[in-house]
Motif scaffolding. Structure first.
Motif, PDB file in Angstrom:
ATOM      1  N   VAL A 201       0.868  -1.169   0.000  1.00  0.00           N
ATOM      2  CA  VAL A 201       0.000   0.000   0.000  1.00  0.00           C
ATOM      3  C   VAL A 201       0.910   1.227   0.000  1.00  0.00           C
ATOM      4  O   VAL A 201       1.730   1.403   0.904  1.00  0.00           O
ATOM      5  CB  VAL A 201      -0.930   0.018   1.227  1.00  0.00           C
ATOM      6  CG1 VAL A 201      -1.781   1.288   1.236  1.00  0.00           C
ATOM      7  CG2 VAL A 201      -1.823  -1.215   1.230  1.00  0.00           C
ATOM      8  N   GLY A 202       0.769   2.068  -1.026  1.00  0.00           N
ATOM      9  CA  GLY A 202       1.687   3.192  -1.183  1.00  0.00           C
ATOM     10  C   GLY A 202       2.753   2.872  -2.222  1.00  0.00           C
ATOM     11  O   GLY A 202       2.589   1.954  -3.026  1.00  0.00           O
ATOM     12  N   GLU A 203       3.849   3.602  -2.198  1.00  0.00           N
ATOM     13  CA  GLU A 203       4.885   3.436  -3.218  1.00  0.00           C
ATOM     14  C   GLU A 203       6.221   3.007  -2.643  1.00  0.00           C
ATOM     15  O   GLU A 203       7.248   3.071  -3.321  1.00  0.00           O
ATOM     16  CB  GLU A 203       5.036   4.738  -4.017  1.00  0.00           C
ATOM     17  CG  GLU A 203       3.768   5.111  -4.769  1.00  0.00           C
ATOM     18  CD  GLU A 203       3.976   6.265  -5.728  1.00  0.00           C
ATOM     19  OE1 GLU A 203       5.117   6.738  -5.870  1.00  0.00           O
ATOM     20  OE2 GLU A 203       2.973   6.698  -6.345  1.00  0.00           O
ATOM     21  N   VAL A 204       6.231   2.559  -1.386  1.00  0.00           N
ATOM     22  CA  VAL A 204       7.455   2.063  -0.759  1.00  0.00           C
ATOM     23  C   VAL A 204       7.270   0.582  -0.452  1.00  0.00           C
ATOM     24  O   VAL A 204       6.327   0.198   0.240  1.00  0.00           O
ATOM     25  CB  VAL A 204       7.773   2.843   0.535  1.00  0.00           C
ATOM     26  CG1 VAL A 204       9.008   2.253   1.213  1.00  0.00           C
ATOM     27  CG2 VAL A 204       7.975   4.324   0.240  1.00  0.00           C
ATOM     28  N   VAL A 205       8.175  -0.233  -0.985  1.00  0.00           N
ATOM     29  CA  VAL A 205       8.130  -1.680  -0.746  1.00  0.00           C
ATOM     30  C   VAL A 205       9.105  -2.014   0.376  1.00  0.00           C
ATOM     31  O   VAL A 205      10.320  -1.858   0.204  1.00  0.00           O
ATOM     32  CB  VAL A 205       8.506  -2.468  -2.013  1.00  0.00           C
ATOM     33  CG1 VAL A 205       8.412  -3.970  -1.750  1.00  0.00           C
ATOM     34  CG2 VAL A 205       7.618  -2.068  -3.183  1.00  0.00           C
ATOM     35  N   PRO A 206       8.620  -2.455   1.540  1.00  0.00           N
ATOM     36  CA  PRO A 206       9.531  -2.830   2.621  1.00  0.00           C
ATOM     37  C   PRO A 206      10.508  -3.905   2.145  1.00  0.00           C
ATOM     38  O   PRO A 206      10.146  -4.761   1.331  1.00  0.00           O
ATOM     39  CB  PRO A 206       8.595  -3.373   3.700  1.00  0.00           C
ATOM     40  CG  PRO A 206       7.277  -2.723   3.418  1.00  0.00           C
ATOM     41  CD  PRO A 206       7.204  -2.606   1.926  1.00  0.00           C
ATOM     42  N   ASP A 216      10.945  -4.449  -7.284  1.00  0.00           N
ATOM     43  CA  ASP A 216      10.886  -3.195  -6.545  1.00  0.00           C
ATOM     44  C   ASP A 216       9.636  -2.403  -6.917  1.00  0.00           C
ATOM     45  O   ASP A 216       8.861  -2.796  -7.791  1.00  0.00           O
ATOM     46  CB  ASP A 216      12.154  -2.367  -6.797  1.00  0.00           C
ATOM     47  CG  ASP A 216      12.378  -2.066  -8.277  1.00  0.00           C
ATOM     48  OD1 ASP A 216      11.426  -2.177  -9.080  1.00  0.00           O
ATOM     49  OD2 ASP A 216      13.521  -1.726  -8.632  1.00  0.00           O
ATOM     50  N   ALA A 217       9.461  -1.268  -6.244  1.00  0.00           N
ATOM     51  CA  ALA A 217       8.266  -0.453  -6.454  1.00  0.00           C
ATOM     52  C   ALA A 217       8.167   0.042  -7.890  1.00  0.00           C
ATOM     53  O   ALA A 217       7.081   0.060  -8.482  1.00  0.00           O
ATOM     54  CB  ALA A 217       8.267   0.724  -5.479  1.00  0.00           C
ATOM     55  N   GLU A 218       9.294   0.462  -8.452  1.00  0.00           N
ATOM     56  CA  GLU A 218       9.284   0.979  -9.814  1.00  0.00           C
ATOM     57  C   GLU A 218       8.766  -0.056 -10.801  1.00  0.00           C
ATOM     58  O   GLU A 218       7.997   0.277 -11.720  1.00  0.00           O
ATOM     59  CB  GLU A 218      10.690   1.440 -10.216  1.00  0.00           C
ATOM     60  CG  GLU A 218      11.207   2.662  -9.489  1.00  0.00           C
ATOM     61  CD  GLU A 218      11.619   2.395  -8.048  1.00  0.00           C
ATOM     62  OE1 GLU A 218      11.703   3.364  -7.268  1.00  0.00           O
ATOM     63  OE2 GLU A 218      11.840   1.209  -7.703  1.00  0.00           O
ATOM     64  N   THR A 219       9.165  -1.289 -10.617  1.00  0.00           N
ATOM     65  CA  THR A 219       8.713  -2.359 -11.513  1.00  0.00           C
ATOM     66  C   THR A 219       7.217  -2.612 -11.345  1.00  0.00           C
ATOM     67  O   THR A 219       6.488  -2.809 -12.322  1.00  0.00           O
ATOM     68  CB  THR A 219       9.502  -3.652 -11.240  1.00  0.00           C
ATOM     69  OG1 THR A 219      10.902  -3.391 -11.398  1.00  0.00           O
ATOM     70  CG2 THR A 219       9.096  -4.757 -12.211  1.00  0.00           C
ATOM     71  N   LEU A 220       6.743  -2.604 -10.100  1.00  0.00           N
ATOM     72  CA  LEU A 220       5.309  -2.792  -9.859  1.00  0.00           C
ATOM     73  C   LEU A 220       4.502  -1.683 -10.523  1.00  0.00           C
ATOM     74  O   LEU A 220       3.467  -1.941 -11.156  1.00  0.00           O
ATOM     75  CB  LEU A 220       5.026  -2.812  -8.353  1.00  0.00           C
ATOM     76  CG  LEU A 220       5.586  -3.988  -7.554  1.00  0.00           C
ATOM     77  CD1 LEU A 220       5.314  -3.788  -6.072  1.00  0.00           C
ATOM     78  CD2 LEU A 220       5.000  -5.315  -8.017  1.00  0.00           C
ATOM     79  N   ILE A 221       4.978  -0.451 -10.385  1.00  0.00           N
ATOM     80  CA  ILE A 221       4.265   0.684 -10.980  1.00  0.00           C
ATOM     81  C   ILE A 221       4.289   0.595 -12.501  1.00  0.00           C
ATOM     82  O   ILE A 221       3.264   0.800 -13.170  1.00  0.00           O
ATOM     83  CB  ILE A 221       4.885   2.010 -10.493  1.00  0.00           C
ATOM     84  CG1 ILE A 221       4.637   2.191  -8.995  1.00  0.00           C
ATOM     85  CG2 ILE A 221       4.314   3.191 -11.281  1.00  0.00           C
ATOM     86  CD1 ILE A 221       5.414   3.323  -8.359  1.00  0.00           C
ATOM     87  N   GLU A 222       5.450   0.274 -13.056  1.00  0.00           N
ATOM     88  CA  GLU A 222       5.592   0.182 -14.511  1.00  0.00           C
ATOM     89  C   GLU A 222       4.633  -0.840 -15.102  1.00  0.00           C
ATOM     90  O   GLU A 222       4.082  -0.645 -16.191  1.00  0.00           O
ATOM     91  CB  GLU A 222       7.033  -0.185 -14.859  1.00  0.00           C
ATOM     92  CG  GLU A 222       7.301  -0.367 -16.347  1.00  0.00           C
ATOM     93  CD  GLU A 222       8.705  -0.868 -16.645  1.00  0.00           C
ATOM     94  OE1 GLU A 222       8.980  -1.207 -17.808  1.00  0.00           O
ATOM     95  OE2 GLU A 222       9.525  -0.931 -15.698  1.00  0.00           O
ATOM     96  N   HIS A 223       4.423  -1.943 -14.389  1.00  0.00           N
ATOM     97  CA  HIS A 223       3.566  -3.021 -14.889  1.00  0.00           C
ATOM     98  C   HIS A 223       2.119  -2.903 -14.390  1.00  0.00           C
ATOM     99  O   HIS A 223       1.325  -3.826 -14.621  1.00  0.00           O
ATOM    100  CB  HIS A 223       4.138  -4.381 -14.483  1.00  0.00           C
ATOM    101  CG  HIS A 223       5.374  -4.760 -15.232  1.00  0.00           C
ATOM    102  ND1 HIS A 223       6.628  -4.286 -14.906  1.00  0.00           N
ATOM    103  CD2 HIS A 223       5.541  -5.572 -16.316  1.00  0.00           C
ATOM    104  CE1 HIS A 223       7.519  -4.785 -15.743  1.00  0.00           C
ATOM    105  NE2 HIS A 223       6.893  -5.567 -16.604  1.00  0.00           N
TER     106      HIS A 223
END
Length: 272
Positions: A201-206, A216-223
């Motif tokens: 939840v949010g844009e930071v991956v623990p 990572d978060a960038e990959t999740l957002i990109e996809h």
């Protein structure tokens, strides 16, 4: 098919001792979550003990396994545990079942059980459901199946009450839509609840979650990963409504690391 109302669960591990676990259960109930869900792993307390403890310190909170791994117990033993929890929680238990991660091969060996091939593990799940139905009698233990592959989706459609869409973290929306069609076809008109687990939840991956999901978060957002939910509360609520409209997903679980961040969505959408 009519839309189901939203409900929400928390996935948590009872790894910090009984006091912390009881606190988590009470907090989940206080925040309005429907269920507290416990993973299955030999390195954690058994879900049977964890969930019975959680139910004992709450009054309305449902509890569930997320998920009992078929290699770690025989079908009959899994059904025994499940039915016992249904009885001892006065019907607040939900039985989550899955074929287990490849890493559980060694854990199965420690228990003196075969890991089995994919079909054998699915057969064990099917047998577990049959045993539970027999043991329940007039009761009914809701069964949730984590359906990752085609065979699991067909089995889930045919026998489960709740189906968690369990594709990879980068599975696309269109792929999930196709998975839902497979499940609905196998269900042949049976009423199902569709579920999805949120890792972030949010844009930071623990770090520990990143280690588990492998991206990572960038990959999740990109996809446009459906295992991530981000933005304002309004944005996230709109996204969950979109997922229900497009996929039929009405039951959403979230990692306990985000129990507080996710709570405004629980308050806003539960029962709607």
């Amino acid at each position: 098919m009519a839309q189901k109302a939203f409900r929400f669960g928390v996935v948590a591990a009872a790894q910090e001792g009984g006091a912390k676990w009881r606190e988590t259960a009470r907090r989940a109930e206080e925040l309005g979550y429907s269920t507290l869900l416990s993973p299955d792993n030999l390195n954690l307390p058994t879900p049977t003990a964890s969930l019975a403890t959680a139910a004992a310190v709450t009054t309305t909170l449902r509890v569930g396994s997320f998920v009992l791994a078929s290699p770690l117990r025989t079908a009959r033993a899994a059904a025994w545990e499940a039915h016992s929890l249904t009885v001892m929680t006065d019907g607040r238990f939900e039985l989550g079942l899955g074929t287990g991660l490849p890493s559980m091969r060694q854990q199965a060996e420690e228990l003196g059980l075969p890991y089995g091939n994919g079909q054998e593990r699915l057969d064990s799940i099917s047998e577990t459901i049959d045993h539970v139905r027999r043991l329940d009698g007039d009761a009914h233990t809701p069964v949730m199946l984590a359906a990752g592959g085609p065979k699991a989706r067909r089995l889930a459609g045919a026998k489960a009450d709740i189906v968690t869409l369990a594709g990879g973290v980068l599975t696309t929306r269109d792929e999930f839509k196709a998975h839902v069609e497979e499940i609905r076809t196998a269900a042949d008109g049976r009423d199902l609840e569709l579920a999805l687990n949120i890792f972030v939840v949010g844009e930071v991956v623990p770090p520990w979650i990143r280690g588990f999901i492998g991206v990572d978060a960038e990959t999740l957002i990109e996809h446009d990963s459906l295992t991530m939910l981000r933005g304002s509360v309004d944005d996230m609520a709109a996204e969950l409504e979109r997922r229900r409209d497009e996929l039929g997903v009405s039951y959403v679980s979230v990692n306990s690391a985000f129990i507080e961040e996710f709570a405004p969505l629980v308050e806003r959408l539960t029962g709607k």
